[in-house]
Design a protein around this motif. Sequence first.
Motif, PDB file in Angstrom:
ATOM      1  N   PRO A  80     -11.488  21.599  -7.112  1.00  0.00           N
ATOM      2  CA  PRO A  80     -12.118  22.282  -8.246  1.00  0.00           C
ATOM      3  C   PRO A  80     -11.109  22.419  -9.381  1.00  0.00           C
ATOM      4  O   PRO A  80      -9.909  22.546  -9.146  1.00  0.00           O
ATOM      5  N   PRO A  81     -11.585  22.365 -10.596  1.00  0.00           N
ATOM      6  CA  PRO A  81     -10.649  22.485 -11.723  1.00  0.00           C
ATOM      7  C   PRO A  81     -10.005  23.865 -11.731  1.00  0.00           C
ATOM      8  O   PRO A  81     -10.641  24.861 -11.389  1.00  0.00           O
ATOM      9  N   GLU A  82      -8.746  23.908 -12.093  1.00  0.00           N
ATOM     10  CA  GLU A  82      -8.040  25.190 -12.130  1.00  0.00           C
ATOM     11  C   GLU A  82      -8.490  25.973 -13.349  1.00  0.00           C
ATOM     12  O   GLU A  82      -8.672  25.406 -14.426  1.00  0.00           O
ATOM     13  N   PRO A  83      -8.687  27.291 -13.190  1.00  0.00           N
ATOM     14  CA  PRO A  83      -9.111  28.085 -14.339  1.00  0.00           C
ATOM     15  C   PRO A  83      -7.975  28.175 -15.347  1.00  0.00           C
ATOM     16  O   PRO A  83      -6.800  28.167 -14.978  1.00  0.00           O
ATOM     17  N   PRO A  84      -8.314  28.253 -16.604  1.00  0.00           N
ATOM     18  CA  PRO A  84      -7.249  28.373 -17.603  1.00  0.00           C
ATOM     19  C   PRO A  84      -6.554  29.726 -17.460  1.00  0.00           C
ATOM     20  O   PRO A  84      -7.197  30.745 -17.216  1.00  0.00           O
ATOM     21  N   LEU A  85      -5.265  29.726 -17.570  1.00  0.00           N
ATOM     22  CA  LEU A  85      -4.483  30.949 -17.389  1.00  0.00           C
ATOM     23  C   LEU A  85      -3.923  31.465 -18.705  1.00  0.00           C
ATOM     24  O   LEU A  85      -2.956  32.222 -18.714  1.00  0.00           O
TER      25      LEU A  85
END
Length: 143
Positions: free
Chosen positions: A45-50
């Motif tokens: 899954p794509p990593e959430p923007p931090l």
Amino acid sequence: MMQRAPILALAGAALVAVALPVALLRAGSTPPVRAARALPLLAAPPEPPLTHVFDRPLFTAPAAESATFPPDAPQLTGIVGRLGSDAVALVRTAQGSSRSLAIGDSVDGWRLDSLSIDAALFSRGGQRARVPLPAADPEPAAQ
């Protein structure tokens, strides 16, 4: 001296003990290994923007926290005791007097709900106010 039957039995067992491992280790005796069927890879899954994590200060309290409590809420001046057992909050009331409050006690209509290491949680009706300890005054430099 031993009889002939036990000697033949021991010789046969020795022959099998030596010949069986040799027969199993021969290169041509193992069946060919079939190639494993390749399974499709699952996409991670794509990593959430931090970006929001890097926008806030690391060790200081957010500036908006100090404005979250109403002006008539008691001012927290200190916390004494062990949290979770016998801690009390030292507060300054709206009239300027000082009191110590255990959890569940009230002052000026505000009830002390809980204490943490650096703040007190008060409630009045539907309002809740988290009142932090005041920041320590910097010590004057010695000359």
